[in-house]
Design a protein around this motif. Structure first.
Motif, short mmCIF file in Angstrom:
data_model
loop_
_atom_site.label_atom_id
_atom_site.label_comp_id
_atom_site.label_asym_id
_atom_site.label_seq_id
_atom_site.Cartn_x
_atom_site.Cartn_y
_atom_site.Cartn_z
N ALA A 23 69.39 37.81 45.70
CA ALA A 23 69.13 37.19 46.99
C ALA A 23 67.67 36.76 47.14
CB ALA A 23 69.50 38.14 48.12
N GLY A 24 66.89 36.92 46.06
CA GLY A 24 65.50 36.51 46.08
C GLY A 24 64.57 37.64 45.68
N PRO A 25 63.50 37.31 44.91
CA PRO A 25 62.61 38.34 44.40
C PRO A 25 61.56 38.82 45.39
CG PRO A 25 61.93 36.19 43.61
CD PRO A 25 63.19 35.97 44.38
N SER A 26 61.37 38.10 46.50
CA SER A 26 60.34 38.47 47.46
C SER A 26 60.97 39.11 48.68
CB SER A 26 59.53 37.24 47.88
OG SER A 26 58.88 36.66 46.76
N THR A 27 60.32 40.14 49.19
CA THR A 27 60.83 40.84 50.36
C THR A 27 59.67 41.49 51.10
OG1 THR A 27 62.47 42.44 51.13
CG2 THR A 27 61.21 43.03 49.17
N GLU A 28 59.90 41.83 52.36
CA GLU A 28 58.92 42.58 53.14
C GLU A 28 59.46 43.97 53.40
OE1 GLU A 28 57.66 40.67 56.68
OE2 GLU A 28 56.97 38.83 55.68
N ILE A 29 58.61 44.97 53.19
CA ILE A 29 59.00 46.34 53.51
C ILE A 29 57.91 46.98 54.36
CG2 ILE A 29 60.36 46.59 51.39
CD1 ILE A 29 58.14 48.33 50.26
N ASP A 30 58.35 47.92 55.17
CA ASP A 30 57.42 48.70 55.99
C ASP A 30 57.07 49.95 55.19
OD1 ASP A 30 56.11 50.31 57.83
OD2 ASP A 30 57.40 49.71 59.50
N LEU A 31 55.86 50.00 54.67
CA LEU A 31 55.46 51.12 53.83
C LEU A 31 55.49 52.46 54.57
CD1 LEU A 31 52.53 49.54 51.79
CD2 LEU A 31 54.82 50.10 51.00
N ARG A 32 55.43 52.41 55.88
CA ARG A 32 55.50 53.66 56.63
C ARG A 32 56.85 54.33 56.44
NH1 ARG A 32 53.72 50.93 62.20
NH2 ARG A 32 55.25 49.47 61.31
N PHE B 201 66.20 44.37 51.78
CA PHE B 201 65.58 45.51 51.11
C PHE B 201 65.08 46.57 52.10
CE2 PHE B 201 62.63 47.66 48.18
CZ PHE B 201 63.40 47.70 47.04
N GLN B 202 64.40 46.14 53.16
CA GLN B 202 63.89 47.12 54.14
C GLN B 202 65.03 47.88 54.79
OE1 GLN B 202 61.03 48.40 54.95
NE2 GLN B 202 61.72 49.52 56.76
N LYS B 203 66.12 47.19 55.10
CA LYS B 203 67.26 47.86 55.72
C LYS B 203 67.86 48.90 54.76
CE LYS B 203 68.48 44.07 58.82
NZ LYS B 203 69.52 43.09 59.23
N LEU B 204 67.85 48.59 53.47
CA LEU B 204 68.36 49.55 52.50
C LEU B 204 67.51 50.81 52.50
CD1 LEU B 204 69.16 47.16 49.50
CD2 LEU B 204 70.79 48.19 51.10
N ILE B 205 66.20 50.65 52.56
CA ILE B 205 65.30 51.81 52.60
C ILE B 205 65.59 52.66 53.83
CG2 ILE B 205 62.89 52.54 52.81
CD1 ILE B 205 62.12 50.04 51.20
N GLU B 206 65.90 52.00 54.95
CA GLU B 206 66.15 52.72 56.20
C GLU B 206 67.44 53.54 56.17
OE1 GLU B 206 66.08 49.68 59.15
OE2 GLU B 206 63.93 49.30 58.93
N THR B 207 68.33 53.26 55.24
CA THR B 207 69.57 54.04 55.16
C THR B 207 69.36 55.39 54.48
OG1 THR B 207 70.28 53.20 52.99
CG2 THR B 207 70.87 51.89 54.93
N LEU B 208 68.22 55.59 53.83
CA LEU B 208 68.02 56.79 53.01
C LEU B 208 67.56 57.98 53.85
CD1 LEU B 208 66.24 55.06 50.02
CD2 LEU B 208 68.47 56.20 49.92
N ARG B 209 68.01 59.15 53.47
CA ARG B 209 67.54 60.39 54.08
C ARG B 209 66.09 60.65 53.63
NH1 ARG B 209 66.77 63.75 50.04
NH2 ARG B 209 68.16 63.79 48.23
N PRO B 210 65.37 61.53 54.30
CA PRO B 210 64.06 61.93 53.79
C PRO B 210 64.18 62.48 52.37
CG PRO B 210 64.32 62.67 56.04
CD PRO B 210 65.65 62.12 55.62
N GLY B 211 63.35 61.97 51.47
CA GLY B 211 63.43 62.36 50.07
C GLY B 211 64.47 61.58 49.29
#
Length: 347
Positions: free
Chosen positions: A273-282, A253-263
């Motif tokens: 693949a599982g309901p729990s994940t860690e993300i960097d809110l920054r 999940f975190q890697k998916l967020i990192e693929t996105l452009r600003p906005g």
């Protein structure tokens, strides 16, 4: 003398496949005044069937949140013909070829509240793993299509889920979208429906399924192994993707967020693949990322799906069919995930 009993599969409790019982003496349901009786010609399998049986939904101590009574006939993705009607339903509906929207939305104008609190055909009330099923008339959508019933049964739950995901994320012709799990039911729906909108689609799947996903409309595909995915991120993050449509969850999940452009926007409707994940809110707040949760679809979105099918704007992806009596084998195959598209049972 009219028939009184039918073949059906009864789910007798939460647990393993032994709780699925094929019976030949189940009473045929009778439609209420505002309902129709459908002769089920085909019924698609989906993850909800498996997770419901395993009690994998919900937040209580037993893993289940809902009012499920046993025995229950599962099966949400119903295609068939109307053979009987309630007193409030027009006679003209007899013999209609129909697809069933399995969501019972209740009496609210708030679409989010309606979806969150919806009861489901195949869960809170009996579904299509049977020769006949009674459903509210408004849930049985007439469809004019030359597709077979088995092909039609590949669409309902997966594709209306995909359509809502795209609506939630506002996907349009100028967007570049990454679809995870692109070879599954929802994934193939996302690929086709996003391509229909003119978006540029990147499908993530296993190496052996990449060609099949491209044939569905993906502009490019990537294998989901970590090395190739990480390399792909490096090429995307210079400009970033507009949208990620995720049904996988888990550690990616975190890697998916990192693929996105600003906005950029991420919409999620699954966690295979599982309901729990860690993300960097920054990553989320510094890059102004929008994250949307999505599930099922509205009545209007289901009506849109019917129109797309009738206009031949999307194609069925039928992996295999099984007789209803072999439901356990069908669910074993479903869980192996060694195919592209959907598996359907024929009563």
């Amino acid at each position: 003398m009219p028939l009184e009993s039918m073949n059906a599969v009864l789910l007798t409790g939460h647990g393993d496949l032994s709780n699925l019982k094929y019976r030949t003496d189940v009473r045929i349901p009778q439609p209420d005044t505002d309902e129709v009786l459908i002769r089920v010609k085909a019924c698609g399998l989906n993850n909800t069937d498996i997770w419901t049986r395993k009690a994998a939904y919900g937040t209580d101590d037993e893993g289940w949140k809902g009012d499920l009574e046993f025995p229950r006939i599962q099966g949400a993705d119903i295609a068939g013909t109307i053979v009987s009607i309630g007193s409030e339903v027009p006679d003209s509906r007899i013999d209609d070829k129909v697809l069933v929207d399995n969501a019972l939305y209740g009496d609210t104008d708030n679409e989010f509240q309606a979806l969150v609190n919806a009861d489901l055909i195949g869960s809170e009330r009996d579904g299509g793993y049977a020769e006949y099923v009674a459903v509210p008339a408004e849930n049985a959508h007439r469809i004019d299509s030359s597709l077979s019933f088995a092909e039609l049964a590949t669409f309902p739950t997966s594709y209306v889920t995909a359509e809502r995901m795209l609506n939630r994320a506002g996907v349009g012709a100028d967007d570049e979208i990454l679809v995870t799990g692109a070879s599954g039911g929802v994934g193939t729906g996302l690929v086709q429906l996003a391509a229909r909108r003119g978006a540029r689609v990147i499908g993530m799947t296993t190496a052996e399924k990449m060609e099949a996903v491209r044939e569905l409309g993906a502009d490019t595909t990537i294998a989901r192994d970590e090395k190739r995915f990480t390399a792909a991120i490096d090429t995307w993050t210079e400009d970033g993707l507009d949208v990620v449509a995720d049904v996988v969850g888990g550690g990616i999940f975190q890697k998916l967020i990192e693929t996105l452009r600003p906005g950029g926007r991420l919409v999620t409707a699954g966690a295979v693949a599982g309901p729990s994940t860690e993300i960097d809110l920054r990553t989320v707040y510094l890059n102004q990322i929008d994250i949307y949760g999505s599930t099922m679809g509205t009545q209007s979105e289901f009506e849109d799906l019917i129109r797309y099918i009738e206009n031949e704007e999307i194609d069925p992806v039928l992996a295999d069919t099984y007789p209803l009596s072999e439901i356990r084998d069908a669910q074993r195959r479903f869980s192996q995930n060694d195919y592209v598209g959907s598996i359907v049972v024929i009563p």
